[in-house]
Scaffold this active site. Sequence first.
Site, mmCIF file in Angstrom:
data_model
loop_
_atom_site.group_PDB
_atom_site.id
_atom_site.type_symbol
_atom_site.label_atom_id
_atom_site.label_comp_id
_atom_site.label_asym_id
_atom_site.label_seq_id
_atom_site.Cartn_x
_atom_site.Cartn_y
_atom_site.Cartn_z
ATOM 1 N N GLY A 68 10.064 8.006 12.897
ATOM 2 C CA GLY A 68 10.104 9.490 13.014
ATOM 3 C C GLY A 68 12.039 9.743 13.471
ATOM 4 N N CYS A 112 12.689 11.391 7.306
ATOM 5 C CA CYS A 112 12.925 11.098 8.685
ATOM 6 C C CYS A 112 14.407 11.081 8.518
ATOM 7 C CB CYS A 112 12.064 10.022 8.902
ATOM 8 S SG CYS A 112 13.086 8.365 8.058
ATOM 9 N N LYS A 116 0.909 -1.106 0.029
ATOM 10 C CA LYS A 116 0.025 -0.147 0.140
ATOM 11 C C LYS A 116 0.979 1.188 -0.206
ATOM 12 C CE LYS A 116 -1.729 2.695 2.880
ATOM 13 N NZ LYS A 116 -1.966 3.792 2.347
ATOM 14 N N GLU A 167 10.481 1.604 10.050
ATOM 15 C CA GLU A 167 11.170 2.921 9.951
ATOM 16 C C GLU A 167 10.041 3.705 10.165
ATOM 17 O OE1 GLU A 167 13.137 5.680 7.340
ATOM 18 O OE2 GLU A 167 14.417 3.854 7.049
ATOM 19 N N SER A 210 1.530 5.408 0.388
ATOM 20 C CA SER A 210 1.078 6.580 0.650
ATOM 21 C C SER A 210 -0.353 7.062 -0.533
ATOM 22 C CB SER A 210 2.096 7.529 0.616
ATOM 23 O OG SER A 210 1.313 9.343 1.632
ATOM 24 N N GLU A 239 9.338 16.327 16.090
ATOM 25 C CA GLU A 239 9.871 15.861 14.507
ATOM 26 C C GLU A 239 8.968 17.123 13.743
ATOM 27 O OE1 GLU A 239 11.046 12.677 11.040
ATOM 28 O OE2 GLU A 239 9.060 12.015 12.179
#
Length: 499
Positions: free
Chosen positions: A268, A302, A192, A266, A194, A402
């Site tokens: 921020g 990130c 999937k 994986e 974004s 972040e």
Amino acid sequence: MAITVLPVRDRLGVRPGRLFINGAWTDIGDARYDQIHPSTNEIVTDFAEAGKAGVDAAVAAARRAFDDGPWSRMAARERKRILQPIVEAIYAAQEEIAHLQTLDNGIPISFSVGSRVSGRVAGDIFDHYAGWIDKVTGETFPQYTDTTNLHYMTFREPVGVVAAITPWNGPVMTFAMKVAPALACGNSVVLKPSELAGLAIQKLADILAQSELPPGVFNLVTGGPVTGEALSTHPGVDKVSFTGSPMVGEKIMSTAGGNMKRLTLELGGKSAALVFPDTRDVRTAARNLMGLCSTFLSGQVCSTPTRALVHRSIVDEFVHHASEQVRDVKFGDPFDPATTSTPIISKRQLDRVLGYIDIGRKEGARLLFGGDRPGGELAIGNWVNAALFVDVDNRMRVAREEIFGPVLCVIPFDEEAEAIRIANDSEYGLSGGIYTADLTRAFRVAKAMRTGSIGINGYSVMPNSPAGGIKRSGFGREGGWATIEEYTELKTVMLNLDA
């Protein structure tokens, strides 16, 4: 003349996005959503919302392919024979992939063509993992005791059905980093992308669709949070590989125990780069760190070092060179090779970034430049001028949370131990940097910093080296042999030679 991306969309022949399930492009239900370009806020196309029904169909296809199909049992030579043409097809389509990625997220075309997020690198990643297929080995162990004639050996077997969920900022590279090793190890995949960036992945999925992969081995579902949750929590999924926000990663982790899913997360980062007074070139360090926030993806990565820990004796020099760097920034048409920077991905994220800049001012940090929005024809897009905060204390929110935008915080230090303490005083631990000419210091500080990877006088990610985080930045590694371990289960076989 106003900026528009629609002529490029039309030239590329972009069509509405569909699902790819069990070897066929399909639609399930009528729900769709728009993909909007951040440079202009124009609607580029629309995509199918897979929802629970689409996810159920895709996982069922992947489950059949793994449990009953040939891929997971296929001889290494045959699996390599099927994957290698995919490598060549990605290389052949890299120019189109680059333009589709820029049409996805506004990354300047020069970076989309030539950087670590390019189609060329995606082909390199597939090539790297195709090369591992006949080298995934186990071990044999010496006999531990003479009271029995049992002999032990291990085998690596595929995990099963993998749910791969990719982010918007590097869709091409992260597609390859998840799909290539999963397929090389014999797994089936449901991916999937974004909901903010699906075009380049549709092209990569089409390349796989035209390959000799058996039906159901690779499946694509598109959609937003409902689709993502249905996929990450599905009982038919054996492993989730997710790159994205810590909040979503924590939610995935909290639900993975339902069927003990394997996880690679994986998440921020709030990475620190330590600039010591003995660095070979303060100018290079300052331009590199400011450039990572102001150009390329404009700090929307990130691993970007958004905390610059600079020795107090060189802070003024560092800030001077950082101020000079932003003069080279050029906003505009993302398909113009002169454009250097990416807009903020969405209006919602734009408001968040601007909100943090206000927070920084209120906390007492001094905004030296940037943090405002350009006007004129750029006003239609999600552009923000790169910001530099000085007089920052590591306890401030702008130094701890972040922001995911073009904001660099300069934090002064006096002693090496103080710099290490400040760098480690973070809930994140994804990456970091050290600028020094003293290699003894470099290794000493690198070992002391609590983070997944460290760049000494520079930083980059390659297909054959692992990267990943600790603490709230997630766990698991992507790259090299470490990824093979992530996509396989270790089985121990005991053989009794006296039986």
